[in-house]
Design a protein around this motif. Structure first.
Motif, PDB file in Angstrom:
ATOM      1  N   LEU A   1       0.803  -1.218   0.000  1.00 38.21           N
ATOM      2  CA  LEU A   1       0.000   0.000   0.000  1.00 38.21           C
ATOM      3  C   LEU A   1       0.837   1.270   0.000  1.00 38.21           C
ATOM      4  O   LEU A   1       0.294   2.371  -0.038  1.00 38.21           O
ATOM      5  N   ARG A   2       2.151   1.138   0.027  1.00 39.46           N
ATOM      6  CA  ARG A   2       2.988   2.317   0.248  1.00 39.46           C
ATOM      7  C   ARG A   2       2.954   3.305  -0.907  1.00 39.46           C
ATOM      8  O   ARG A   2       3.194   4.491  -0.709  1.00 39.46           O
ATOM      9  N   ASP A   3       2.643   2.838  -2.091  1.00 45.30           N
ATOM     10  CA  ASP A   3       2.561   3.743  -3.242  1.00 45.30           C
ATOM     11  C   ASP A   3       1.125   3.952  -3.705  1.00 45.30           C
ATOM     12  O   ASP A   3       0.891   4.435  -4.810  1.00 45.30           O
ATOM     13  N   ALA A   4       0.169   3.609  -2.844  1.00 48.38           N
ATOM     14  CA  ALA A   4      -1.237   3.644  -3.265  1.00 48.38           C
ATOM     15  C   ALA A   4      -1.869   5.023  -3.120  1.00 48.38           C
ATOM     16  O   ALA A   4      -2.973   5.248  -3.608  1.00 48.38           O
ATOM     17  N   ASP A   5      -1.208   5.950  -2.421  1.00 50.91           N
ATOM     18  CA  ASP A   5      -1.713   7.316  -2.265  1.00 50.91           C
ATOM     19  C   ASP A   5      -3.106   7.314  -1.633  1.00 50.91           C
ATOM     20  O   ASP A   5      -4.042   7.952  -2.127  1.00 50.91           O
ATOM     21  N   VAL A   6      -3.254   6.611  -0.514  1.00 58.64           N
ATOM     22  CA  VAL A   6      -4.524   6.557   0.204  1.00 58.64           C
ATOM     23  C   VAL A   6      -4.597   7.735   1.168  1.00 58.64           C
ATOM     24  O   VAL A   6      -3.649   7.998   1.900  1.00 58.64           O
ATOM     25  N   SER A   7      -5.715   8.439   1.171  1.00 55.55           N
ATOM     26  CA  SER A   7      -5.894   9.571   2.073  1.00 55.55           C
ATOM     27  C   SER A   7      -5.764   9.115   3.524  1.00 55.55           C
ATOM     28  O   SER A   7      -6.438   8.184   3.954  1.00 55.55           O
ATOM     29  N   GLY A   8      -4.891   9.790   4.269  1.00 53.12           N
ATOM     30  CA  GLY A   8      -4.636   9.400   5.655  1.00 53.12           C
ATOM     31  C   GLY A   8      -3.356   8.612   5.800  1.00 53.12           C
ATOM     32  O   GLY A   8      -2.786   8.531   6.886  1.00 53.12           O
ATOM     33  N   PHE A   9      -2.894   8.026   4.698  1.00 50.25           N
ATOM     34  CA  PHE A   9      -1.608   7.349   4.674  1.00 50.25           C
ATOM     35  C   PHE A   9      -0.612   8.237   3.931  1.00 50.25           C
ATOM     36  O   PHE A   9      -1.018   9.071   3.114  1.00 50.25           O
ATOM     37  N   PRO A  10       0.680   8.068   4.162  1.00 52.76           N
ATOM     38  CA  PRO A  10       1.676   8.844   3.429  1.00 52.76           C
ATOM     39  C   PRO A  10       1.737   8.396   1.976  1.00 52.76           C
ATOM     40  O   PRO A  10       1.378   7.277   1.628  1.00 52.76           O
ATOM     41  N   ARG A  11       2.167   9.301   1.122  1.00 54.17           N
ATOM     42  CA  ARG A  11       2.342   8.934  -0.292  1.00 54.17           C
ATOM     43  C   ARG A  11       3.427   7.880  -0.446  1.00 54.17           C
ATOM     44  O   ARG A  11       3.416   7.081  -1.353  1.00 54.17           O
TER      45      ARG A  11
END
Length: 703
Positions: free
Chosen positions: A562-572
Motif C-alpha cells: 500500500l505504500r505507493d497507493a496514495d490513500v488519504s490518511g496514509f503517506p504517499r
C-alpha cells in the motif's frame, strides 16, 4: 407461457457483451476469467439456464461445483428463479460423498468407511505410534500438512523428496512428518474411517477403475461447471478428470488474482493452462466491475498491478461501472487497542446513522485478531457475526427456533399466513419482533432469529410446512441466511462475500504480509489476499494499521503493498527514518503513556488503561471496586447481557483506582467512549461519590 426463443432472449437481455458471449458460447471447453464484482455467478447460472432452455440437456445432466456450501446454495436458488431445477450444484466433497455412498459399497466389500469426527485426534494417535513427540499445536500443524500432501497427490513415501524439491517449510522435520503421515494412513484403515481428502480420492478411484460406475456417472452428468477454478487442488482435478472422461463439455470460472489457498494445495495452474490443454477452448474475460465504486476499483487495480509471478500473466484490469463514491481512507493508530476501539466507534456511528450492521465488515489477516474487535464491538453495543466461529444452524437459539416452528405445525398457527405463523411460533422461544436488546450476546441471539424471520419475508411460496422444509434443506446444506450484525472475518473467510462498508485492519508489515511469507511466491499470495479484501467493499473502504503491536515496543511500517497507493490518511510513500525526510506515519507518534509509579512507558493495553505497570502498587479503592462489581452484575442481570459488555474487569479496576469526578475524567479512562458515557456515567459517578448499589442500578440509561 413464453416460447423458447422468448425465454432465451430474456436470459441474455440484461447482460453486457462479455457476459452474453460467455452465456451463449457453444458446448465445449469454455474458460471465463471473471474479476471481482463482474457478475460471475449471474453469468454462470445464466449459462446453465441457456443450455437447459435451448434443449441441449436437462438440469439433471449438469454438475456445478463450488467451493462452499453457501455458494452452492446461492447457485441453486438463482437457478430456481430462472426456472431450472435438478442441477447438481455442490462442493467437490459433497458431490463426491454422494456418489461414493451410492456406488461405493461394492468397492469396500460392504459399508463405506465412516467420516472421521476429528482429524487431529487421529494425527495424535498416529504420532504416538510413530514415536514422534507432539503436542496439540503440533498436531494441528501436522493435520494441515497431511491435508496439503493428500490434496497435492503426495503420499507418505514421496513426502520428504517433494517438500525438499519444492523448498516447502515443513512444520517438523520432513522425515518425522512422513512417519506420522504413514501411521495416520494405517490408523484410518484399521478404524475403517476416512477424511475429506479420502472422500475425493476414493470416488476418483472408483470411477477410474470401475467401468460400470464410470458409465453410470458419465451418463448422468454431461455438462460440468467449476467455480473458483483458480483454487482447485490436484486431487480435485483428478476427480474432475474422472467425471469428464474423454469429453470436453466443461465451463470453468476463475480469477488468478484471487488465488489465496496454496497452503491447502490449491493451484492456479489448471486455470492458467486451460487453453493449452484445450486449444479450441473459448476464452472470455469479464472486467466490468458492478460491485465497487471507481475509487475502490482504482485501489484494487493499483494493488494488483505490481503483482509478479505466473498469476500476473492473467491479471484482469477492472473497470468500475458504478457512480463515484467516497474516497478510500486510511489511518495509522498508536497501537492495536486504539485501532480496534476507533474502528468500533466508527461502526457504532455508521449504525446510528442508519447503516444496517449486516452491511459492515471488519476484515483482518488472522483469526487471532478477532477477539479484540469482538470485545470493542460489545463495549459499544454492536451485534457481530464472526465468520468461521460456528455454523448458523448449530446455534442453540436457532435449534430452539426450528423446534418451535416444527411444533407449530400441529397447531392452529400453521393455518395463518406464513410470516404471521413464523412470528407467532417463535414467540414460544421468548423472541418478539421489535424487542431488540441493547447489545452483547442477547442482541446476537435476537438478530440470529430475526434472520429466519427475514427469510420468511422473502419466501413467497407455500405455508409454514413448506417453510420448515426449506429450513431443513438449508440446514443440511449449511446455507445460512444473512444475520444482521457487523461481520468480523479473516481475509480468507471473506472471500466470495461483499459489504457496503469494509474496514481492513492490521495492515502492517509482519501481519500483512505475514512474517511466515518468506518466499517471493508466498509474498505474492499475501498481495492477492489484500486484493481480495479491497474488492469486498461496495461503497466505503477504510484501511488502518497500528504503529505498535499489542504489548510491543518496536514501531511498525505500513503494509508494503500500500505504500505507493496514495490513500488519504496514509503517506504517499513510507521511508525508514534513517533514509530521508520523516514521513507522515513516522511523525504520527504513538500516544506515550507512562506508569504513574515508575514512569516507564506502558505498551500493554491493560497497563495503559490502568495507568501503571503490574510491578507498581495499585491505588485502587477496594470498597468502591466491590460496589462497582456488584452494580455491574445486577445491571447485566437486568439487561440479560454478559457482564463484560457493561464494563470489562480492567475498566472497573481503572475506575476504582482513579475515582473520576466528572464525565470528562471518566472519558479519559482508556476504552470508555461516548456510548458508555451516555449509558452508565451517571451510575458510575454516583457510586464513586459513595452512592449505594441498589440506588445506582435504578438510575436510567439510554438503552
Amino acid at each position: 407461457m413464453a416460447s423458447r426463443d422468448e425465454q432465451l432472449t430474456a436470459l441474455v437481455d440484461r447482460l453486457d457483451d462479455e457476459q452474453r458471449a460467455a452465456v451463449t458460447a457453444e458446448p465445449g471447453p469454455v474458460a471465463i476469467l471473471a474479476g471481482a464484482g463482474t457478475g460471475k455467478t449471474r453469468t454462470v447460472t445464466h449459462r446453465i439456464a441457456w443450455r437447459v432452455v435451448r434443449g441441449d440437456l436437462l438440469g439433471q445432466h449438469v454438475t456445478a461445483v463450488t467451493f462452499t456450501a453457501r455458494a452452492a446454495g446461492e447457485m441453486r436458488d438463482r437457478l430456481r428463479q430462472l426456472g431450472v431445477t435438478g442441477v447438481n450444484a455442490r462442493t467437490f466433497h459433497s458431490a463426491a460423498l454422494r456418489q461414493l455412498r451410492y456406488f461405493g459399497a461394492k468397492r469396500f466389500g460392504g459399508a463405506i468407511p465412516d467420516l472421521m469426527d476429528s482429524t487431529v485426534k487421529f494425527v495424535s494417535i498416529a504420532a504416538a505410534r510413530a514415536g514422534v513427540d507432539t503436542n496439540r499445536p503440533k498436531n494441528l500443524d501436522l493435520a494441515a500438512e497431511i491435508e496439503w500432501a493428500a490434496s497435492s497427490l503426495i503420499g507418505p513415501d514421496r513426502y520428504v523428496a517433494a517438500v525438499e524439491s519444492m523448498g516447502r517449510d515443513s512444520p517438523m522435520k520432513p522425515i518425522e512428518v512422513a512417519k506420522v503421515y504413514a501411521a495416520y494412513e494405517e490408523a484410518k484403515e484399521r478404524a475403517h474411517v476416512m477424511d475429506f481428502s479420502d472422500v475425493i480420492a476414493h470416488t476418483a478411484d472408483l470411477i477410474e477403475n470401475d467401468a460400470a460406475v464410470a458409465d453410470r456417472i458419465r451418463g448422468q452428468y454431461r455438462f460440468f461447471v467449476v467455480d473458483e477454478y483458480q483454487d482447485v487442488t490436484p486431487l480435485q482435478q483428478r476427480l474432475l478428470d474422472a467425471w469428464l472422461g474423454e469429453r470436453d463439455d466443461i465451463t470453468v470460472v476463475g480469477d488468478a488474482s484471487q488465488t489465496v489457498y496454496s497452503f491447502t494445495g490449491a493451484t492456479s495452474d489448471y486455470l492458467l493452462d486451460f487453453t493449452r490443454r484445450w486449444p479450441e477452448a473459448r476464452l472470455i474475460r469479464l472486467e466490468r466491475d458492478y460491485r465497487s465504486t471507481p475509487e475502490i476499483v482504482g485501489l484494487a487495480n493499483k494493488v494488483i498491478s505490481k503483482a509478479s509471478g505466473k498469476e500476473a500473466a492473467a491479471r484482469l484490469e477492472l473497470v468500475g461501472q458504478r457512480e463515484s463514491g467516497p474516497e478510500v481512507t486510511g489511518d495509522a493508530y498508536s497501537d492495536e487497542a486504539e485501532e480496534a476501539d476507533m474502528v468500533a466507534r466508527q461502526c457504532a456511528r455508521l449504525v446510528r446513522e442508519g447503516t444496517p450492521p449486516g452491511e459492515i465488515a471488519v476484515l483482518y489477516r488472522t483469526n487471532a485478531q478477532s477477539q479484540m474487535y469482538e470485545e470493542c464491538m460489545a463495549e459499544y453495543g454492536i451485534p457481530t457475526v464472526v465468520k468461521g466461529a460456528g455454523r448458523f444452524f448449530a446455534r442453540p437459539e436457532i435449534r430452539q427456533a426450528m423446534v418451535a416452528l416444527r411444533s407449530a405445525l400441529n397447531t392452529d398457527v400453521a393455518s395463518l399466513p406464513l410470516l404471521e405463523a413464523v412470528e407467532q411460533a417463535l414467540e414460544a422461544t421468548g423472541w418478539r419482533r421489535g424487542s431488540v436488546p441493547s447489545g452483547g450476546a442477547q442482541r446476537e441471539q435476537y438478530e440470529a432469529i430475526m434472520a429466519l424471520v427475514r427469510l420468511a419475508e422473502q419466501f413467497s411460496e407455500g405455508d409454514l410446512s413448506t417453510f420448515c422444509q426449506e429450513l431443513n434443506r438449508r440446514a443440511s446444506e449449511q446455507h445460512a441466511p444473512q444475520v444482521d450484525g457487523v461481520t468480523l472475518a479473516s481475509l480468507h473467510a471473506a472471500k466470495g462475500l461483499e459489504w457496503d462498508t469494509v474496514f481492513l485492519v492490521g495492515l502492517a508489515d509482519g501481519t500483512l504480509p505475514t512474517t511466515f511469507a518468506r518466499s517471493d511466491a508466498a509474498k505474492e499470495e499475501e498481495r492477492r489476499l489484500l486484493y481480495v479484501g479491497v474488492t469486498r467493499a461496495r461503497l466505503r473502504l477504510h484501511l488502518s494499521f497500528a504503529l505498535l503491536r499489542q504489548g510491543g515496543v518496536r514501531e511498525r511500517r505500513l503494509c508494503r503493498f500500500l505504500r505507493d497507493a496514495d490513500v488519504s490518511g496514509f503517506p504517499r510513500s513510507v521511508t525508514p527514518k534513517n533514509e530521508g525526510s520523516e514521513s507522515k506515519v513516522a511523525r504520527k507518534r504513538p500516544i506515550t503513556v507512562v506508569c504513574s509509579g515508575c514512569e516507564k512507558p506502558l505498551t500493554a493495553a491493560r497497563d495503559r488503561k490502568l495507568g501503571h505497570c503490574e510491578d507498581c502498587p495499585s491505588t485502587m479503592d477496594e470498597e468502591l471496586h466491590e460496589r462497582l462489581t456488584q452494580w455491574r452484575l445486577e445491571t447485566a442481570r437486568r439487561s440479560g447481557k454478559p457482564a463484560f459488555t457493561i464494563f470489562t474487569d480492567v475498566t472497573l479496576t481503572a475506575i476504582a483506582e482513579r475515582s473520576p469526578a466528572s464525565n470528562e475524567e471518566l472519558s479519559e479512562i482508556y476504552g470508555i467512549g461516548k456510548y458508555k458515557l451516555d449509558r452508565f456515567a451517571e451510575a458510575v459517578l454516583f457510586l464513586v461519590n459513595g452512592g449505594s448499589v441498589a440506588e445506582a442500578v435504578e438510575l436510567p440509561d439510554d438503552s
